[in-house]
Write a protein that holds these residues in place. Structure first.
Motif, PDB file in Angstrom:
ATOM      1  N   HIS A   7       2.216   7.009   2.006  1.00 31.46           N
ATOM      2  CA  HIS A   7       1.694   8.320   2.391  1.00 31.46           C
ATOM      3  C   HIS A   7       0.215   8.279   2.757  1.00 31.46           C
ATOM      4  CE1 HIS A   7       0.767   8.272  -1.970  1.00 31.46           C
ATOM      5  NE2 HIS A   7      -0.273   8.984  -1.604  1.00 31.46           N
ATOM      6  N   GLU A   8      -0.454   7.171   2.474  1.00 32.19           N
ATOM      7  CA  GLU A   8      -1.879   7.087   2.827  1.00 32.19           C
ATOM      8  C   GLU A   8      -2.119   6.368   4.151  1.00 32.19           C
ATOM      9  OE1 GLU A   8      -3.841   5.256  -0.490  1.00 32.19           O
ATOM     10  OE2 GLU A   8      -3.476   6.979  -1.804  1.00 32.19           O
ATOM     11  N   GLN A   9      -1.035   5.992   4.840  1.00 33.28           N
ATOM     12  CA  GLN A   9      -1.215   5.150   6.019  1.00 33.28           C
ATOM     13  C   GLN A   9      -1.363   5.916   7.329  1.00 33.28           C
ATOM     14  OE1 GLN A   9      -1.913   2.113   5.228  1.00 33.28           O
ATOM     15  NE2 GLN A   9      -1.396   2.758   3.139  1.00 33.28           N
ATOM     16  N   HIS A  27       0.846  -1.200   0.000  1.00 33.12           N
ATOM     17  CA  HIS A  27       0.000   0.000   0.000  1.00 33.12           C
ATOM     18  C   HIS A  27       0.878   1.245   0.000  1.00 33.12           C
ATOM     19  CE1 HIS A  27      -0.033  -0.779   4.631  1.00 33.12           C
ATOM     20  NE2 HIS A  27       1.157  -0.546   4.176  1.00 33.12           N
ATOM     21  N   PRO A  84       1.724  13.230   3.467  1.00 34.31           N
ATOM     22  CA  PRO A  84       0.410  12.639   3.193  1.00 34.31           C
ATOM     23  C   PRO A  84      -0.313  13.243   1.989  1.00 34.31           C
ATOM     24  CG  PRO A  84       0.388  13.898   5.258  1.00 34.31           C
ATOM     25  CD  PRO A  84       1.806  13.812   4.814  1.00 34.31           C
ATOM     26  N   TYR A  85       0.052  14.457   1.599  1.00 37.71           N
ATOM     27  CA  TYR A  85      -0.652  15.081   0.456  1.00 37.71           C
ATOM     28  C   TYR A  85       0.178  15.014  -0.821  1.00 37.71           C
ATOM     29  CZ  TYR A  85      -3.172  16.854   4.441  1.00 37.71           C
ATOM     30  OH  TYR A  85      -3.869  16.935   5.608  1.00 37.71           O
TER      31      TYR A  85
END
Lengths: 250, 534
Positions: free
Chosen positions: B410-412, B407, B514-515
């Motif tokens: 940065h989305e975790q 996965h 994260p962005y």
């Protein structure tokens, strides 16, 4: 005019210096090495003199182990015409370096020897002065501005009291200071061309110089580390701690 | 800009790491006639290389058969493997996982090894130019083929204006460009996106590795001892662990690797590493010693299911620019060397990209990664699940008919509103240097001319003070191991401040933000860390 520029391979100024555990010197294995920054300024100055049409040839000289050729190549990539590498494997002292530089200067018939004011590894600040003395020619040290007119050079020197202006006759020895100029970046195509420029490799013997041992290094050690501080809560505590250390009277 | 200098080579290699140098050496061995050039952004070869590192020697035996008689400067045979689980006060010995059996392997400094490899390459006739950073790829007129790279300009001020001594970067063109930038290379990243090389694979997943080289008091070190730990100070949801390799001359290389899919936005990887060093069993070894050098680097952990296509018109990806680290072995050097050699063997036949991807995927390297593909993803469900899963995968030798997915890191991150997962570290009890990240940067000897454009491009700094502040409390101020990112208040307004001069080029920010608004680009050539034997 023909200029000889001396350059030395030293531990890069960004590297944190570490003393060898046995105290025999500083660690250079695996450490980034570069041209002594003051020598880089000397090379840049020679290039600017040549670009003004006041010099015909720039010869760079380095005394040291085989790897010193990397720094000579850098100087050649900056624009120097050819190099002389005096191959020595052991540490040499400034007097030996001075004799070697002078020997090359005399056989090449140079009019000006440009050197960094000191090397950032041993900070001796002796070579330029010694070369001038051995050569019996004028010297201007710590130069921050240079101008050439009819066989003379006017040098602005950075001295403790301010600036001193000297006029010296050529041939002469000049050691350069930080504010003289800002060395150029090396271009990749010039880096490639520099590989084709000549570097003559010579030994001290070839130059008729014997390596003297007038100075013996007894040992090298790092400065004592700073003691950790303590935090106190109140003024009373502070006074008590200072008194305990004998720093204020009871 | 028609007056820009252009230099032409047959093959251009971007990055003087193990993959790039192996490509260059092999290529010259097979095709003396080719002009091969290697460029590297570091001031000298090896100065920006950081790895554990324990190396499997077989690829070197193939590349340079006499190498053991002329070895790289740091080469310590592994004599003992130890694996343990840490709690705050204790240490529990565990059986060494079979993948981590290092019999016959060597502890090396990858930086020193690359400097040594560069000497071998130059002797073979390769032209190596450190200090020149590839700023962007170059394309043919149709824009569908890579034809080289542009070297970044030197001497531009912070606002983007040329300074005195400005030097325009040259274009280096080549029939084939080999990208060997390592994990998350900036040119590789642009090309993977442009050619959609990752369209058919899982997202890449990464880790951050931090390392220090110590000189410790005489007599403590048992050269050749390789130690790894799991557990404290990490919570069980965070993947990671330590390595500690004992070298000769009273030197110890140690570090900490943490999966960048960690979920706690308040977590600070650097603090975890420092906390680990102060474990009683580790501190006893280090106390009274000094740090020789320290640094950090992101590593690729995605394995074969995240491996992008390794070829595109005009260019190849080798080593970790593609992503070939073997996570359970915690080794990538052998894979990097092999992929470089394979690229060279491919190019020696014909200077074309076509067929390299297939060649690599049919190789023993691909089989090696296939076998361990499910181990790293198992740790997404926490350490205990991961360990059980790893045991099953090891016993079945990766033959179970399944491939677990990766996965995007940065989305975790969880939101700050959710309860914290990782423990609060108390730094006041620590006595070993460095005391904080800035002190650590000092040991990395990183150097950037401050008057140059900021090489860490944040495309929308508005998000930092609004959404990011609220949702994640600006994790960049914590995940960066060099304290590059700070939120500072001036005149009552909070703003992002980027201390780009501190950057150690680890690329964690580019990955974990994260962005995905941070873009790591190359600064002026030669800038960045100057590691010693990392």
């Amino acid at each position: 005019m023909k200029i000889l520029v001396g350059i030395k391979r030293v531990v890069d100024y960004n590297v944190r210096i570490r003393v060898k555990p046995d105290g025999s010197g500083v660690v250079t294995d695996g450490v980034k090495m570069s041209m002594n920054p003051f020598d880089e300024i000397a090379v840049e100055e020679a290039l600017q003199i040549k670009e003004r049409g006041e010099c015909d040839e720039i010869i760079v000289i380095s005394i040291g182990a085989k790897q010193s050729q990397e720094q000579l190549r850098t100087a050649l990539a900056m624009g120097a015409d050819r190099g002389v590498h005096v191959l020595v494997d052991e540490q040499i002292e400034p007097l030996t370096a001075s004799k070697a530089i002078l020997s090359v200067a005399q056989s090449e018939g140079v009019d000006l020897i440009l050197l960094g004011k000191q090397a950032i590894d041993d900070d001796n600040n002796q070579t330029a002065q010694m070369v001038a003395a051995l050569w019996d020619r004028p010297q201007a040290t710590f130069a921050s501005e240079l101008a050439f007119t009819d066989g003379k050079v006017t040098a602005v020197r950075e001295v403790d009291a301010g600036l001193e202006v000297l006029e010296v006759d050529l041939p002469a020895v000049i050691s350069v200071d930080l504010r003289l100029n800002e060395p150029r970046y090396v271009k990749l195509p010039d880096m490639m061309k520099a590989k084709k420029k000549t570097i003559d490799v010579k030994s001290l013997e070839d130059l008729g110089v014997t390596s003297g041992a007038g100075v013996t290094s007894l040992g090298v050690r790092a400065p004592e580390g700073r003691q950790a501080g303590i935090k106190v809560e109140t003024v009373e505590e502070l006074v008590k701690e200072l008194q305990a250390r004998g720093l204020v009277n009871d | 800009m028609s007056d820009r200098d252009v230099i032409e080579f047959d093959v251009l290699i971007v990055g003087a790491g193990p993959a790039g140098l192996a490509t260059a050496i092999r290529l010259k061995q097979l095709r003396e006639d080719l002009n091969v050039c290697v460029i590297d952004k570091a001031s000298t070869v090896g100065a920006q290389i950081l790895s554990g590192a324990v190396m499997e020697p077989e690829p070197l035996d193939e590349l340079l058969p006499g190498w053991r008689d002329n070895p790289p400067p740091i080469l310590q045979p592994v004599l003992k493997d130890e694996f343990s689980f840490l709690t705050e006060k204790s240490r529990y010995w565990m059986p060494n996982p079979p993948q981590m059996n290092n019999h016959g392997n060597f502890i090396i400094s990858l930086g020193a090894t690359c400097a040594w490899l560069a000497e071998q390459a130059e002797e073979a006739g390769v032209e190596i130019y450190p200090g020149f950073a590839a700023s962007e790829p170059l394309f043919n007129e149709a824009g569908d083929q890579v034809i080289g790279v542009r070297i970044g300009d030197m001497g531009i001020d912070k606002q983007g204006n040329p300074k005195d001594g400005f030097m325009q970067g040259v274009d280096i063109t080549a029939q084939m460009t080999v990208l060997a930038e390592g994990c998350r290379g900036s040119v590789s990243k642009a090309l993977i996106a442009k050619f959609g090389l990752d369209a058919d694979c899982d997202p890449q997943t990464y880790g951050i590795g931090m390392k220090e080289l110590w000189q410790v008091p005489k007599g403590r070190v048992k050269p050749g001892t390789v130690q790894h730990t799991l557990g404290w100070p990490l919570d069980t949801s965070t993947y990671g662990g330590s390595f500690l390799y004992q070298l000769d001359e009273d030197r110890v290389a140690l570090g900490f690797v943490i999966g960048l899919d960690y979920q706690d936005p308040e977590f600070e990887p650097f603090e975890a590493f420092q906390q680990f060093k102060n474990h009683p069993s580790i501190k006893a070894l280090l106390e009274g010693g000094t740090i020789i050098s320290s640094g950090a680097r992101a590593i690729v952990e995605g394995g074969i299911q995240s491996l992008p296509k390794l070829e595109m018109p005009g260019a190849l990806l080798v080593g970790d620019a593609g992503g070939k680290l073997n996570v359970p072995k915690i080794k990538g050097t052998h894979m990097a060397l092999r992929s470089g050699m394979m690229a060279a063997e491919h190019l020696a036949k014909e200077l074309t990209h076509s067929g390299y991807d297939q060649l690599w995927r049919g190789s023993s390297s691909a089989a090696e990664l296939h076998k361990v593909r499910n181990i790293r993803p198992g740790f997404q469900k926490g350490m205990w699940f991961g360990l059980v899963n790893a045991a099953i995968e090891t016993v079945t030798m990766g033959k179970l008919p399944r491939t677990l997915s990766n996965h995007p890191d940065h989305e975790q991150l969880r939101k700050v509103s959710e309860p914290r997962l990782s423990p609060q570290y108390d730094s006041s009890k620590r006595s070993l240097e460095p005391r904080d990240r800035l002190a650590s940067v000092y040991f990395a000897a990183t150097e950037h001319d401050e008057d140059q454009p900021v090489h860490l491009q944040v495309t929308d700094t508005n998000i930092c003070v609004t959404r990011c502040k609220e949702e994640y409390n600006n994790p960049c101020t914590r995940f960066c191991p060099a304290n590059v990112y700070e939120m500072v208040e001036t005149d009552g307004e909070t703003q992002l401040q980027i201390n780009s001069a501190n950057c150690v080029h680890c690329k964690t920010c580019d990955i974990k933000d994260p962005y995905q608004i941070i873009n790591w680009t190359t600064p002026e050539g030669s800038a960045g860390p100057n590691y010693v034997n990392l």
